[in-house]
Design a protein around this motif. Structure first.
Motif, PDB file in Angstrom:
ATOM      1  N   LEU A 169       0.821  -1.199   0.000  1.00 54.42           N
ATOM      2  CA  LEU A 169       0.000   0.000   0.000  1.00 54.42           C
ATOM      3  C   LEU A 169       0.860   1.256   0.000  1.00 54.42           C
ATOM      4  CD1 LEU A 169      -2.802  -1.037   2.504  1.00 54.42           C
ATOM      5  CD2 LEU A 169      -2.806  -1.167   0.004  1.00 54.42           C
ATOM      6  N   SER A 170       2.111   1.086   0.417  1.00 53.89           N
ATOM      7  CA  SER A 170       3.048   2.196   0.405  1.00 53.89           C
ATOM      8  C   SER A 170       4.387   1.679  -0.088  1.00 53.89           C
ATOM      9  CB  SER A 170       3.201   2.801   1.805  1.00 53.89           C
ATOM     10  OG  SER A 170       4.133   3.864   1.801  1.00 53.89           O
ATOM     11  N   VAL A 171       4.947   2.339  -1.088  1.00 51.70           N
ATOM     12  CA  VAL A 171       6.223   1.927  -1.670  1.00 51.70           C
ATOM     13  C   VAL A 171       7.297   2.901  -1.216  1.00 51.70           C
ATOM     14  CG1 VAL A 171       7.494   1.566  -3.811  1.00 51.70           C
ATOM     15  CG2 VAL A 171       5.093   0.904  -3.660  1.00 51.70           C
ATOM     16  N   THR A 172       8.382   2.357  -0.640  1.00 54.13           N
ATOM     17  CA  THR A 172       9.459   3.198  -0.150  1.00 54.13           C
ATOM     18  C   THR A 172      10.025   4.042  -1.278  1.00 54.13           C
ATOM     19  OG1 THR A 172      10.025   1.548   1.501  1.00 54.13           O
ATOM     20  CG2 THR A 172      11.680   3.229   1.031  1.00 54.13           C
ATOM     21  N   SER A 173      10.022   5.347  -1.066  1.00 56.15           N
ATOM     22  CA  SER A 173      10.475   6.235  -2.124  1.00 56.15           C
ATOM     23  C   SER A 173      11.940   6.005  -2.438  1.00 56.15           C
ATOM     24  CB  SER A 173      10.254   7.694  -1.709  1.00 56.15           C
ATOM     25  OG  SER A 173      10.533   8.553  -2.771  1.00 56.15           O
ATOM     26  N   CYS A 174      12.212   5.774  -3.714  1.00 57.11           N
ATOM     27  CA  CYS A 174      13.572   5.511  -4.195  1.00 57.11           C
ATOM     28  C   CYS A 174      14.207   4.321  -3.491  1.00 57.11           C
ATOM     29  CB  CYS A 174      14.460   6.745  -4.045  1.00 57.11           C
ATOM     30  SG  CYS A 174      13.909   8.119  -5.064  1.00 57.11           S
ATOM     31  N   GLY A 175      13.379   3.390  -3.059  1.00 56.74           N
ATOM     32  CA  GLY A 175      13.882   2.201  -2.384  1.00 56.74           C
ATOM     33  C   GLY A 175      13.882   1.000  -3.290  1.00 56.74           C
ATOM     34  N   CYS A 232       9.121   3.881  -6.960  1.00 58.73           N
ATOM     35  CA  CYS A 232       8.795   5.280  -7.223  1.00 58.73           C
ATOM     36  C   CYS A 232       9.804   6.223  -6.575  1.00 58.73           C
ATOM     37  CB  CYS A 232       7.397   5.620  -6.725  1.00 58.73           C
ATOM     38  SG  CYS A 232       7.228   5.606  -4.933  1.00 58.73           S
ATOM     39  N   CYS A 233       9.922   7.395  -7.175  1.00 60.85           N
ATOM     40  CA  CYS A 233      10.639   8.521  -6.600  1.00 60.85           C
ATOM     41  C   CYS A 233       9.799   9.755  -6.897  1.00 60.85           C
ATOM     42  CB  CYS A 233      12.020   8.695  -7.236  1.00 60.85           C
ATOM     43  SG  CYS A 233      13.199   7.427  -6.800  1.00 60.85           S
ATOM     44  N   GLN A 234       9.510  10.577  -5.888  1.00 59.90           N
ATOM     45  CA  GLN A 234       8.585  11.680  -6.110  1.00 59.90           C
ATOM     46  C   GLN A 234       8.758  12.793  -5.112  1.00 59.90           C
ATOM     47  OE1 GLN A 234       4.805  11.629  -4.499  1.00 59.90           O
ATOM     48  NE2 GLN A 234       6.181  11.590  -2.794  1.00 59.90           N
ATOM     49  N   VAL A 235       8.023  13.886  -5.346  1.00 56.97           N
ATOM     50  CA  VAL A 235       8.227  15.109  -4.580  1.00 56.97           C
ATOM     51  C   VAL A 235       7.349  15.204  -3.340  1.00 56.97           C
ATOM     52  CG1 VAL A 235       8.945  16.379  -6.616  1.00 56.97           C
ATOM     53  CG2 VAL A 235       6.536  16.359  -5.976  1.00 56.97           C
ATOM     54  N   ILE A 240      -0.959   6.599  -6.042  1.00 54.50           N
ATOM     55  CA  ILE A 240      -0.900   6.206  -7.446  1.00 54.50           C
ATOM     56  C   ILE A 240      -1.943   5.123  -7.711  1.00 54.50           C
ATOM     57  CG2 ILE A 240       0.588   5.425  -9.308  1.00 54.50           C
ATOM     58  CD1 ILE A 240       1.526   7.990  -7.920  1.00 54.50           C
ATOM     59  N   PRO A 241      -3.023   5.420  -8.447  1.00 54.41           N
ATOM     60  CA  PRO A 241      -4.004   4.382  -8.770  1.00 54.41           C
ATOM     61  C   PRO A 241      -3.571   3.587 -10.002  1.00 54.41           C
ATOM     62  CG  PRO A 241      -4.746   6.484  -9.624  1.00 54.41           C
ATOM     63  CD  PRO A 241      -3.427   6.748  -8.938  1.00 54.41           C
ATOM     64  N   TYR A 242      -3.885   2.321 -10.017  1.00 54.61           N
ATOM     65  CA  TYR A 242      -3.620   1.520 -11.208  1.00 54.61           C
ATOM     66  C   TYR A 242      -4.563   0.328 -11.242  1.00 54.61           C
ATOM     67  CZ  TYR A 242      -0.781  -1.455  -8.048  1.00 54.61           C
ATOM     68  OH  TYR A 242      -0.337  -2.258  -7.017  1.00 54.61           O
ATOM     69  N   ASP A 243      -4.742  -0.249 -12.406  1.00 55.78           N
ATOM     70  CA  ASP A 243      -5.578  -1.427 -12.599  1.00 55.78           C
ATOM     71  C   ASP A 243      -4.712  -2.603 -13.010  1.00 55.78           C
ATOM     72  OD1 ASP A 243      -7.979  -0.143 -12.068  1.00 55.78           O
ATOM     73  OD2 ASP A 243      -8.229   0.506 -14.146  1.00 55.78           O
ATOM     74  N   SER A 260      -4.109   0.654  -5.573  1.00 58.70           N
ATOM     75  CA  SER A 260      -3.282   1.855  -5.532  1.00 58.70           C
ATOM     76  C   SER A 260      -2.172   1.688  -4.513  1.00 58.70           C
ATOM     77  CB  SER A 260      -4.132   3.086  -5.183  1.00 58.70           C
ATOM     78  OG  SER A 260      -4.647   2.959  -3.862  1.00 58.70           O
ATOM     79  N   PHE A 261      -1.167   2.542  -4.603  1.00 54.46           N
ATOM     80  CA  PHE A 261      -0.135   2.598  -3.578  1.00 54.46           C
ATOM     81  C   PHE A 261       0.275   4.053  -3.363  1.00 54.46           C
ATOM     82  CE2 PHE A 261       2.350   2.322  -7.474  1.00 54.46           C
ATOM     83  CZ  PHE A 261       3.399   3.188  -7.250  1.00 54.46           C
ATOM     84  N   THR A 262       0.843   4.312  -2.188  1.00 52.47           N
ATOM     85  CA  THR A 262       1.285   5.653  -1.838  1.00 52.47           C
ATOM     86  C   THR A 262       2.796   5.740  -1.925  1.00 52.47           C
ATOM     87  OG1 THR A 262      -0.586   5.972  -0.357  1.00 52.47           O
ATOM     88  CG2 THR A 262       1.310   7.423  -0.038  1.00 52.47           C
ATOM     89  N   CYS A 263       3.268   6.816  -2.527  1.00 49.85           N
ATOM     90  CA  CYS A 263       4.702   7.069  -2.629  1.00 49.85           C
ATOM     91  C   CYS A 263       5.040   8.209  -1.663  1.00 49.85           C
ATOM     92  CB  CYS A 263       5.058   7.448  -4.062  1.00 49.85           C
ATOM     93  SG  CYS A 263       6.821   7.478  -4.404  1.00 49.85           S
TER      94      CYS A 263
END
Length: 270
Positions: A169-175, A232-235, A240-243, A260-263
């Protein structure tokens, strides 16, 4: 020390199955595949052109290039499509097209035939003059225009469906990239192709929003595991929604499974 934001980029790191994929899942019409390029033709092909069709396709036009050091050919020959299971389409007699007054540089056939999805080899009747160069890695120059036939959804949804998904549900940013596990139901026909479709595809600000990633499973697996699928890497914190869509080897597809997952926010310090 001054902080600065990393530009928002989402990478869905799923490897494509063997073949050349240049097709958008939404663009069912006016598709083109080619192994040719605009670089100097330096020799004769050392391997037959190969492509993959993800869905049943209506082949409108197929051609091969026979520059032959500026000599062309005296006549135009035939072209055949061979499916990986041995099914043969053709041979089709071609019509020659001159280029720079070189006769029969391109051979064109207009099959108007429906073919099944899968990996294909293009067989040319005169491989001795089939063009290639280093940029095509020796693969003969060929081009195909076709329309994808949109897969029908089975009336019985139990044929192939996504029952549950284990995904972060949450992806470590730049991990490190994260896996996706898909628990399915039904009677799937292999190979099965998983499509990851970003939920927002009409905004062109970010290239990632138009990316369609896929992963092909050749053998039975339960659950289906797509390794290193999400990164992911983000500001800032963004959801992020996806199917997820599964497509049977016979061309039928499951209903989309929204997820979806949160970055999280990430800073890069000088």
């Amino acid at each position: 020390m001054e902080s600065r934001f990393i530009i928002f980029v989402v990478l869905i790191l799923i490897m494509l199955s063997v073949g050349v994929y240049g097709n958008n899942l939404k663009a069912w019409d006016d598709c083109t595949w080619t192994s040719a390029n605009g670089k100097l033709i330096t020799g004769i092909s050392t391997s037959d052109p190969q492509l993959t069709l993800a869905y049943p396709a209506h082949i409108l036009q197929i051609g091969t290039n026979h520059w032959n050091q500026g000599n062309g050919t005296q006549i135009s020959g035939t072209i055949t499509l061979i499916h990986e299971d041995g099914t043969s389409y053709g041979p089709w007699q071609t019509k020659g097209q001159p280029v720079y007054n070189v006769s029969n540089t391109w051979w064109w056939a207009f099959p108007d035939v429906l073919v099944k999805p899968g990996n294909y080899t293009i067989i040319d009747s005169d491989k001795r003059t089939l063009s290639a160069n280093n940029y095509s890695q020796g693969m003969g120059f060929s081009s195909i225009d076709y329309d994808y036939v949109k897969p029908k959804i089975e009336e019985n949804p139990t044929r192939l469906s996504i029952e549950r998904v284990d995904a972060p549900l949450s992806v470590t940013s730049c991990g490190n990239p994260e896996d996706i596990k898909i628990y399915w139901a039904g009677d799937p026909q292999y190979p099965i192709t998983l499509y990851i479709l970003p939920g927002i595809q009409d905004i062109q600000t970010y290239d990632w929003k138009t990316i369609i990633s896929k992963y092909t499973f050749m053998n039975f697996s339960y659950p289906l595991i797509a390794p290193d699928a999400l990164s992911c890497c983000q500001v800032d914190n963004v959801t992020i929604p996806y199917d997820l869509v599964l497509v049977n080897g016979d061309g039928n597809m499951s209903d989309p499974f929204p997820i979806s997952f949160t970055c999280p926010r990430y800073y890069l310090k000088d």
